[in-house]
Design an enzyme around this catalytic site. Structure first.
Site, short mmCIF file in Angstrom:
data_model
loop_
_atom_site.label_atom_id
_atom_site.label_comp_id
_atom_site.label_asym_id
_atom_site.label_seq_id
_atom_site.Cartn_x
_atom_site.Cartn_y
_atom_site.Cartn_z
N LYS A 1 7.68 6.06 3.63
CA LYS A 1 6.87 5.76 4.79
C LYS A 1 7.55 4.70 5.65
O LYS A 1 8.02 3.70 5.10
CB LYS A 1 5.51 5.24 4.30
CG LYS A 1 4.56 4.84 5.38
CD LYS A 1 3.33 4.27 4.76
CE LYS A 1 2.42 3.79 5.85
NZ LYS A 1 1.27 3.09 5.34
N LYS B 1 8.17 1.88 1.18
CA LYS B 1 7.40 1.61 2.39
C LYS B 1 8.11 0.52 3.18
O LYS B 1 8.30 -0.59 2.69
CB LYS B 1 5.97 1.19 2.03
CG LYS B 1 5.15 0.83 3.26
CD LYS B 1 3.69 0.59 2.91
CE LYS B 1 2.91 0.20 4.14
NZ LYS B 1 1.48 -0.01 3.84
C1 PBG Z 1 -1.89 -0.83 4.72
C2 PBG Z 1 -1.45 0.47 5.24
C3 PBG Z 1 -0.78 0.65 6.46
C4 PBG Z 1 -0.66 2.02 6.66
C5 PBG Z 1 -1.22 2.66 5.55
N1 PBG Z 1 -1.70 1.68 4.66
C6 PBG Z 1 -0.35 -0.34 7.49
C7 PBG Z 1 0.44 -1.49 7.12
O1 PBG Z 1 1.14 -1.52 6.11
O2 PBG Z 1 0.36 -2.45 7.89
C8 PBG Z 1 -0.03 2.63 7.88
C9 PBG Z 1 -0.38 4.02 8.22
C10 PBG Z 1 -0.07 4.42 9.61
O3 PBG Z 1 0.54 3.70 10.41
O4 PBG Z 1 -0.46 5.55 9.94
N2 PBG Z 1 -1.72 -1.14 3.43
#
Ligand code: PBG
Length: 333
Positions: A256, A202
Site C-alpha cells: 500500500k 505500507k
Molecule cells: C490508517 C489507514 C490509512 C489508510 C488505511 N488505513 C491512512 C493512514 O495510514 O494515514 C489509507 C487508505 C486510503 O488512503 O485509501 N491506519
C-alpha cells in the site's frame, strides 16, 4: 522463461491482436469481481449518505446503508468489504479507548452485516488513528509514537473485532510485533480461524490524503507517519517486512499504496507466493475520478485498466473504492 519467436515476417505479434476473439484467447491475466475488496466508510445515524468532497462518488454511510452496501457487494460477486469508521471528535482521546469498545461503530456494523449478509467476508482495520485525538496510528507520549505500549491496545482492538464476527483482521498501524501479538491473542481467545491480512509494506504516502478527510483524521494529525510507515525509496525492506509478518502468523499480505508500488507487488508475490493484495488508495481513486469528471480521461476504461494492472503485477486481489463500479462494468451492467 525462454521466449522463442520467429523473426519477421514469419513472426508477427499483430496476428494474435487482430480480433477481439484472438486478444481474449491470448490474454495472460484477467480481472473479475471476485478479485475485489470494497472499503466502506461508516458514520453514526440512519439513512445517511454523506459525500466525501475529495472522493467523488464515495460516501460515509450510516449502519442501515452499510448493510445494504454489503448486500450489493454480495449480489455483484464481490467477496469482501472492509470497514473504516468516521469517529465523532468527542470520542477521540489520547488513550484511544474507543478502539476496544465492543459497541463502537465498527463492531456494531460487523454484527449488523454478519446478521443480514453472512456470506460476505468482513475485514476490519486495526490501528488507533480513528480514535486518537492526536491522529496517529499508535499511542503518543511527548510527541513520540510508542511501539510496545501500542501493541496491547491493538490486541484489545483486534479481539473485540473478532468477537463481533470479523472474518479478516487488517492491522494497518505498522508497529513492530503487532502480527505476532494479535495472532497469539486470537489463538488464546479461541478465534483460531480469524484471518489476518497484514498491511505489511505500507509506505508513508501523500496518496492517503482523501482517506484522512473521509475518516476525519486530517485535522487531528500532528506531523507525519514517517517513523512507522515505510520510506517510499525502499524496496528490500518491504520484503523483510512481508517475511516477518508471514513468520508471525499473517495469512495474507498487502502492499500500500498500489499503482506507484507495483514493483513491490511483483517482488512480494514472486518471493513468497503468499496471497498478496494491493490497496488502490484514496488518492489514486481521486486522481482517476477527478480526471474523468473533468473529461480528461475515460473514467471507466482507466478504472478497469488500473485494476487489471494489479493482477498483472502479481496481486491476488485489490482493495479499491471502485469495487462496485468495476464489478458492474465487468458484468456488463
Ligand atoms: C490508517 C489507514 C490509512 C489508510 C488505511 N488505513 C491512512 C493512514 O495510514 O494515514 C489509507 C487508505 C486510503 O488512503 O485509501 N491506519
Amino acid at each position: 522463461m525462454h521466449p522463442i519467436h520467429a523473426p519477421f515476417p514469419q513472426g508477427r505479434f499483430r496476428r494474435t491482436r487482430r480480433t477481439a476473439a484472438l486478444r481474449d484467447l491470448t490474454q495472460e491475466t484477467r480481472l473479475s469481481p471476485q478479485d475485489l475488496i470494497w472499503p466502506l466508510f461508516l458514520r453514526e445515524g440512519e439513512a445517511l449518505r454523506e459525500p466525501i468532497a475529495s472522493m467523488p462518488g464515495v460516501n460515509r454511510l450510516s449502519l442501515d446503508l452499510v448493510v445494504k452496501a454489503a448486500a450489493e457487494a454480495r449480489d455483484l460477486g464481490i467477496p469482501a468489504i472492509c470497514l473504516f469508521p468516521y469517529t465523532d471528535p468527542s470520542l477521540k482521546t489520547e488513550d484511544c479507548r474507543e478502539a476496544w469498545n465492543p459497541d463502537n461503530l465498527t463492531n456494531r456494523a460487523i454484527r449488523a452485516i454478519k446478521a443480514a449478509v453472512p456470506e460476505i467476508a468482513v475485514m476490519t482495520d486495526v490501528a488507533l488513528d480513528p480514535y486518537n485525538s492526536l491522529g496517529h496510528d499508535g499511542l503518543v507520549r511527548d510527541g513520540v509514537i510508542l511501539n510496545d505500549e501500542t501493541l496491547a491496545a491493538l490486541v484489545r482492538q483486534a479481539l473485540v473485532q473478532a468477537e463481533a464476527g470479523a472474518d479478516i483482521i487488517g492491522p494497518s498501524d505498522m508497529m513492530d510485533g503487532r502480527i505476532g501479538a494479535i495472532r497469539a491473542a486470537l489463538e488464546s481467545a479461541g478465534h483460531k480461524d480469524v484471518a489476518i491480512l497484514s498491511y505489511a509494506a505500507k509506505y508513508a504516502s501523500a496518496f492517503y490524503g482523501p482517506f484522512r478527510d473521509a475518516v476525519g483524521a486530517s485535522g487531528a494529525l500532528k506531523g507525519d507517519k514517517k517513523t512507522y510507515q515505510m520510506n517510499p525509496g525502499n524496496r528490500d525492506e518491504a520484503l523483510r517486512l512481508v517475511a516477518r509478518d508471514l513468520a508471525e502468523g499473517a495469512d495474507m499480505v498487502m502492499v500500500k499504496p498500489g499503482m506507484p508500488y507495483l514493483d513491490i507487488c511483483r517482488r512480494v508475490k514472486d518471493t513468497f507466493g503468499a496471497p498478496t493484495f494491493a490497496y488502490q488508495v484514496s488518492g489514486e481513486y481521486a486522481m482517476i475520478k477527478g480526471a474523468a469528471l473533468n473529461g480528461w480521461i475515460d473514467g471507466e476504461k482507466a478504472m478497469l485498466e488500473s485494476l487489471l494492472c494489479f493482477k498483472r503485477a502479481g496481486c491476488d486481489g485489490i482493495l479499491t473504492y471502485f469495487a462496485p463500479d468495476a464489478a458492474r462494468a465487468l458484468q456488463g451492467l
